[in-house]
Design a protein around this motif. Structure first.
Motif, mmCIF file in Angstrom:
data_model
loop_
_atom_site.group_PDB
_atom_site.id
_atom_site.type_symbol
_atom_site.label_atom_id
_atom_site.label_comp_id
_atom_site.label_asym_id
_atom_site.label_seq_id
_atom_site.Cartn_x
_atom_site.Cartn_y
_atom_site.Cartn_z
ATOM 1 N N GLY A 1 0.808 -1.227 0.000
ATOM 2 C CA GLY A 1 0.000 0.000 0.000
ATOM 3 C C GLY A 1 0.837 1.270 0.000
ATOM 4 N N ARG B 1 6.158 -9.112 2.912
ATOM 5 C CA ARG B 1 6.838 -9.907 1.871
ATOM 6 C C ARG B 1 6.583 -9.327 0.480
ATOM 7 N NH1 ARG B 1 6.625 -16.407 1.026
ATOM 8 N NH2 ARG B 1 6.988 -16.404 -1.200
ATOM 9 N N ALA B 2 5.398 -8.745 0.278
ATOM 10 C CA ALA B 2 5.093 -8.169 -1.038
ATOM 11 C C ALA B 2 6.136 -7.112 -1.396
ATOM 12 C CB ALA B 2 3.686 -7.568 -1.018
ATOM 13 N N GLN C 1 11.994 -8.139 6.322
ATOM 14 C CA GLN C 1 10.685 -8.808 6.225
ATOM 15 C C GLN C 1 10.199 -9.379 7.551
ATOM 16 O OE1 GLN C 1 10.100 -11.581 2.917
ATOM 17 N NE2 GLN C 1 8.790 -12.821 4.237
ATOM 18 N N THR D 1 7.887 -16.217 6.856
ATOM 19 C CA THR D 1 9.162 -16.492 6.184
ATOM 20 C C THR D 1 10.143 -15.329 6.355
ATOM 21 O OG1 THR D 1 8.012 -15.832 4.160
ATOM 22 C CG2 THR D 1 8.390 -18.175 4.479
ATOM 23 N N GLY D 2 9.839 -14.474 7.331
ATOM 24 C CA GLY D 2 10.734 -13.366 7.672
ATOM 25 C C GLY D 2 11.028 -13.407 9.163
ATOM 26 N N GLY E 1 -0.215 0.362 5.206
ATOM 27 C CA GLY E 1 -0.494 -0.180 3.872
ATOM 28 C C GLY E 1 -0.203 -1.660 3.791
ATOM 29 N N GLY F 1 -2.573 -7.478 6.202
ATOM 30 C CA GLY F 1 -2.767 -8.299 7.397
ATOM 31 C C GLY F 1 -2.982 -9.759 7.047
ATOM 32 N N ALA F 2 -2.303 -10.217 5.992
ATOM 33 C CA ALA F 2 -2.362 -11.641 5.629
ATOM 34 C C ALA F 2 -1.836 -12.465 6.799
ATOM 35 C CB ALA F 2 -1.495 -11.889 4.384
ATOM 36 N N GLN G 1 0.160 -14.835 7.071
ATOM 37 C CA GLN G 1 1.615 -15.069 7.129
ATOM 38 C C GLN G 1 2.357 -13.841 7.669
ATOM 39 O OE1 GLN G 1 -0.187 -15.378 4.300
ATOM 40 N NE2 GLN G 1 -0.076 -17.514 3.645
ATOM 41 N N ILE H 1 -2.610 1.406 9.653
ATOM 42 C CA ILE H 1 -3.101 2.473 8.763
ATOM 43 C C ILE H 1 -3.406 1.806 7.431
ATOM 44 C CG2 ILE H 1 -2.601 4.712 7.700
ATOM 45 C CD1 ILE H 1 -0.214 4.881 9.773
ATOM 46 N N ASP I 1 -8.532 0.669 3.405
ATOM 47 C CA ASP I 1 -9.678 -0.246 3.350
ATOM 48 C C ASP I 1 -10.119 -0.591 4.780
ATOM 49 O OD1 ASP I 1 -11.460 -2.306 3.045
ATOM 50 O OD2 ASP I 1 -10.032 -3.718 2.130
ATOM 51 N N GLY J 1 -7.391 5.376 6.301
ATOM 52 C CA GLY J 1 -6.979 6.539 5.517
ATOM 53 C C GLY J 1 -5.815 6.194 4.613
ATOM 54 N N ASP J 2 -5.434 7.177 3.827
ATOM 55 C CA ASP J 2 -4.348 7.033 2.866
ATOM 56 C C ASP J 2 -3.009 7.259 3.585
ATOM 57 O OD1 ASP J 2 -2.481 7.375 0.785
ATOM 58 O OD2 ASP J 2 -3.995 8.237 -0.545
ATOM 59 N N VAL J 3 -2.107 6.296 3.446
ATOM 60 C CA VAL J 3 -0.791 6.425 4.111
ATOM 61 C C VAL J 3 -0.080 7.716 3.698
ATOM 62 C CG1 VAL J 3 -0.228 4.018 4.634
ATOM 63 C CG2 VAL J 3 0.215 4.904 2.331
#
Ligand code: FAD
Length: 175
Positions: free
Chosen positions: A63, A88-89, A101, A105-106, A118, A121-122, A124, A138, A141, A156-158
């Motif tokens: 995000g 990770r993304a 990360q 896996t981090g 942004g 909240g997956a 993982q 933050i 959505d 809100g928008d970061v």
């Protein structure tokens, strides 16, 4: 023998009443039996990214939209004396090296305060930060899963929220 990754559990108070028997066991391994050897020790990171020991972590996710926007994550981390984390993304996209990360896996972290900026909240990601004392999320959505594990949530928008937070923390520090 059982081991766990650092920060998976909170460290309990030391109980000096407990005792144990120390048994010295002579090793039968000879040096020629050891097939691995230490070739070199490469330090890739200093205290600035020691996530496991950090008391404040400011993490950014996809995000943040582009790597340049991580200047805001670094700005908030700087003003709070914290360190920078990432999802990770972000690491997969090459915006940040892997040692930032947080997650399955981090790194597993347990700071006093964890900012998720942004980050969706997956599961993982949450696996690596759910033992944080206070989580502040933050996200634009309101239904993002990160709000389920957050103590404080800002919808809100970061790009608007982070500059405002940096400004306010700077003012508070100046007082
Ligand atoms: C085996 C396995 C291991 C994994 N290990 C890890 C791991 O260790 N760590 C990890 O993080 N992930 C891990 N993942 C990946 C994980 O499933 C998610 O894909 C990843 O966490 C998503 O990263 P993200 O939240 O940054 O991105 P996204 O899921 O794309 O979320 C971006 C979020 O940003 C919000 N957003 C967008 N623009 C803005 C804006 N301008 N202002 C505010 N909010 C905005 C969106 O609403 C969204 O919620 C693993 C996956 C697998 C399968």
């Amino acid at each position: 023998m059982g081991t766990v990754r650092p920060k998976v559990f909170k460290r309990p108070e030391q109980d000096f009443s407990r005792t144990g028997e120390i048994v010295q066991v002579a090793s039968k391994i000879k040096s020629q039996d050891i097939r691995t050897k230490l070739v070199d020790l490469v330090k890739v990171c200093t205290t600035s990214c020691n996530l496991e020991e950090a008391e404040i972590i400011v993490s950014g996710g996809r995000g943040m939209c582009k790597p340049e926007n991580f200047a805001l994550i670094e700005g908030l981390a700087d003003v709070l004396g914290g360190v920078v984390g990432a999802s990770r993304a972000v690491v997969d996209a090459g915006w940040k090296p892997h040692f930032h990360q947080v997650g399955q896996t981090g790194k597993t972290v347990g700071p006093k305060v964890y900012f998720a900026c942004g980050i969706s909240g997956a599961i993982q990601h949450v696996a690596g930060m759910s033992s944080s004392d206070v989580v502040i999320a933050i996200n634009k959505d309101a239904d993002a899963p990160i709000f389920k594990v957050a103590d404080y949530g800002i919808v809100g928008d970061v790009m608007e929220v982070l500059p405002a937070l940096i400004e306010e923390f700077k003012k508070a520090k100046a007082c």
